[in-house]
Design a protein around this motif. Structure first.
Motif, PDB file in Angstrom:
ATOM      1  N   LEU A 121       1.344  -1.407   0.136  1.00 13.24           N
ATOM      2  CA  LEU A 121      -0.019  -0.026   0.216  1.00 13.24           C
ATOM      3  C   LEU A 121       0.540   1.308   0.941  1.00 13.24           C
ATOM      4  N   PRO A 122       0.613   2.097  -0.832  1.00  8.83           N
ATOM      5  CA  PRO A 122       1.210   2.995  -1.168  1.00  8.83           C
ATOM      6  C   PRO A 122       1.149   3.724   0.311  1.00  8.83           C
ATOM      7  N   ARG A 123       2.633   5.157   0.728  1.00  9.30           N
ATOM      8  CA  ARG A 123       2.630   6.320   1.507  1.00  9.30           C
ATOM      9  C   ARG A 123       1.486   7.068   1.524  1.00  9.30           C
ATOM     10  N   GLY A 124       1.240   6.821   2.495  1.00  5.44           N
ATOM     11  CA  GLY A 124       0.047   8.541   2.896  1.00  5.44           C
ATOM     12  C   GLY A 124      -0.738   8.123   3.866  1.00  5.44           C
ATOM     13  N   GLN A 125      -1.378   8.871   3.841  1.00  3.46           N
ATOM     14  CA  GLN A 125      -3.009   9.580   4.251  1.00  3.46           C
ATOM     15  C   GLN A 125      -4.195   8.129   4.049  1.00  3.46           C
ATOM     16  N   HIS A 126      -4.424   7.342   4.020  1.00  2.00           N
ATOM     17  CA  HIS A 126      -5.421   6.485   3.750  1.00  2.00           C
ATOM     18  C   HIS A 126      -6.174   6.667   4.379  1.00  2.00           C
ATOM     19  N   THR A 127      -7.489   5.545   4.139  1.00  2.00           N
ATOM     20  CA  THR A 127      -8.585   5.708   5.055  1.00  2.00           C
ATOM     21  C   THR A 127      -9.838   4.101   5.124  1.00  2.00           C
ATOM     22  N   LEU A 128     -10.189   3.381   6.788  1.00  2.00           N
ATOM     23  CA  LEU A 128     -10.113   2.845   6.435  1.00  2.00           C
ATOM     24  C   LEU A 128     -11.681   2.817   7.135  1.00  2.00           C
ATOM     25  N   TYR A 129     -12.695   2.048   5.804  1.00  2.00           N
ATOM     26  CA  TYR A 129     -13.868   2.526   5.195  1.00  2.00           C
ATOM     27  C   TYR A 129     -14.619   1.184   6.100  1.00  2.00           C
ATOM     28  N   LEU A 130     -15.538   0.913   6.875  1.00  2.00           N
ATOM     29  CA  LEU A 130     -16.016   0.165   7.155  1.00  2.00           C
ATOM     30  C   LEU A 130     -17.765  -0.155   7.218  1.00  2.00           C
ATOM     31  N   ARG A 131     -18.665  -0.661   6.226  1.00  2.00           N
ATOM     32  CA  ARG A 131     -19.395  -0.500   6.378  1.00  2.00           C
ATOM     33  C   ARG A 131     -20.451  -1.934   6.750  1.00  2.00           C
ATOM     34  N   GLY A 132     -21.892  -1.422   6.994  1.00  2.00           N
ATOM     35  CA  GLY A 132     -22.631  -2.318   8.262  1.00  2.00           C
ATOM     36  C   GLY A 132     -24.018  -2.146   8.148  1.00  2.00           C
ATOM     37  N   ASP A 133     -24.739  -2.686   8.885  1.00  2.00           N
ATOM     38  CA  ASP A 133     -25.870  -2.487   8.807  1.00  2.00           C
ATOM     39  C   ASP A 133     -26.581  -1.166   9.752  1.00  2.00           C
ATOM     40  N   ASP A 134     -27.041  -0.260   9.288  1.00  2.00           N
ATOM     41  CA  ASP A 134     -27.238   0.774   9.609  1.00  2.00           C
ATOM     42  C   ASP A 134     -26.055   2.069  10.629  1.00  2.00           C
ATOM     43  N   ILE A 135     -24.478   1.428   9.322  1.00  2.00           N
ATOM     44  CA  ILE A 135     -23.702   2.000  10.317  1.00  2.00           C
ATOM     45  C   ILE A 135     -22.937   1.883   8.855  1.00  2.00           C
ATOM     46  N   GLU A 136     -21.635   3.139   9.126  1.00  2.69           N
ATOM     47  CA  GLU A 136     -20.749   3.496   7.925  1.00  2.69           C
ATOM     48  C   GLU A 136     -19.723   4.390   8.423  1.00  2.69           C
ATOM     49  N   THR A 137     -18.624   3.847   8.941  1.00  2.00           N
ATOM     50  CA  THR A 137     -17.685   3.971   9.940  1.00  2.00           C
ATOM     51  C   THR A 137     -16.125   5.004   9.017  1.00  2.00           C
ATOM     52  N   GLU A 138     -15.894   5.689   9.380  1.00  2.00           N
ATOM     53  CA  GLU A 138     -14.345   6.013   8.734  1.00  2.00           C
ATOM     54  C   GLU A 138     -13.441   6.123   9.182  1.00  2.00           C
ATOM     55  N   LEU A 139     -12.448   5.580   9.586  1.00  2.00           N
ATOM     56  CA  LEU A 139     -10.973   6.073   9.895  1.00  2.00           C
ATOM     57  C   LEU A 139      -9.984   5.874   9.084  1.00  2.00           C
ATOM     58  N   PRO A 140      -8.878   7.213  10.002  1.00  2.00           N
ATOM     59  CA  PRO A 140      -7.801   7.168   9.392  1.00  2.00           C
ATOM     60  C   PRO A 140      -6.730   6.554   9.141  1.00  2.00           C
ATOM     61  N   LEU A 141      -5.591   6.251   8.215  1.00  2.00           N
ATOM     62  CA  LEU A 141      -5.222   4.961   8.453  1.00  2.00           C
ATOM     63  C   LEU A 141      -3.409   5.881   7.209  1.00  2.00           C
TER      64      LEU A 141
END
Length: 280
Positions: A121-141
């Motif tokens: 995975l390239p170096r940089g500021q990425h995002t971990l993006y989780l989807r689920g039942d009635d939820i979407e979550t974004e976390l910096p990586l």
């Protein structure tokens, strides 16, 4: 800490997902075990995903299959029904994605791509993006740290190396764990293996058999007389950090078989910093 959990009915464009984050950079803390540094650094960086979201239970990096492929394992709590999780690069590209089967709370995301090259995975500021039942979550990586050169030592001075190897000792002076991934001698690959180095720690990265003696003539000195001193560039590449390169002289003595030894002190060589995906 502000949660990054967003109702599922929110309209989110993956290519603008980074702009929706409240700031803070996730800190990588291991190529085995926990992915992020659980300590509070007090510098504005985000903590581990499990501290940023009620739905993430654990994250870890694993070396899989042939030892050249990396995977990010993501475990969620059993309080939600997850559907998928993705890594979105800072340029908005979906690097990898996977789906949870019914009843599953754990899955893996590839951190390398290419059937033969296994580019990380390239170096940089990425995002971990989780989807689920009635939820979407974004976390910096964010991946990458800073390494400093310490010394070059013959393998005979290291308890875990066989005679004839050479080691470059590097120190992680940054805030995230990274791993040495490749050694090069004068631009040619010498070895490829992962050597994790945690923040504040040093590690000896091995150049296989570089100082190994032999019964014949030293191949690199056969045109330079019985005794030759040759200056070499030794380089260590890392998964998400800048290369460390030093110049080191090795003596090749052909008077009684091939005998090799270090001469003088190594000198660090300035190299071009690794660019992030959006800088290339």
């Amino acid at each position: 800490m502000t949660k990054q959990d967003i109702p599922r009915n929110s309209s989110i464009d993956r290519r603008t997902v980074l702009g929706l984050l409240s700031g803070g950079l996730a800190a990588l803390a291991g190529c085995s075990g926990g992915l992020f540094d659980s300590s509070d650094r007090g510098d504005g960086s985000a903590g581990p995903p499990e501290e940023q979201s009620d739905y993430i239970e654990e994250t870890s990096i694993e070396i899989v299959e042939n030892g050249r492929q990396l995977a990010l394992e993501v475990a969620v709590t059993n309080e939600i029904e997850p559907s998928s999780v993705s890594i979105i690069t800072e340029s908005g590209r979906e690097f990898s994605s996977d789906y949870f089967s019914a009843g599953e709370t754990r899955t893996r995301l590839s951190l390398t791509e290419g059937e033969d090259s296994y580019e990380p995975l390239p170096r940089g500021q990425h995002t971990l993006y989780l989807r689920g039942d009635d939820i979407e979550t974004e976390l910096p990586l964010e991946l990458g740290t800073t390494f400093e050169f310490e010394e070059v030592i013959p393998g005979t001075e290291h308890p875990d190396f066989v005679d004839g190897s050479l080691a470059m000792v590097v120190r992680n002076v940054g805030q995230r764990t990274d791993a040495a991934s490749q050694t090069l001698l004068d631009g040619e690959t010498r070895s490829e293996r992962f050597v994790p180095v945690e923040p504040g720690e040093s590690a000896a990265v091995k150049f296989d058999f570089l100082l190994k003696d032999g019964p014949g003539i030293c191949a690199r000195a056969d045109e330079a007389g019985e005794i030759a001193e040759i200056n070499h560039h030794l380089a260590v590449n890392f998964l998400w950090s800048d290369t460390v390169t030093v110049s080191q002289t090795i003596k090749y003595n052909n008077t009684n078989g091939c005998k090799k030894s270090l001469v003088g002190e190594p000198e660090e060589v300035t190299t071009t910093p690794t660019k992030t995906e959006t800088e290339t």
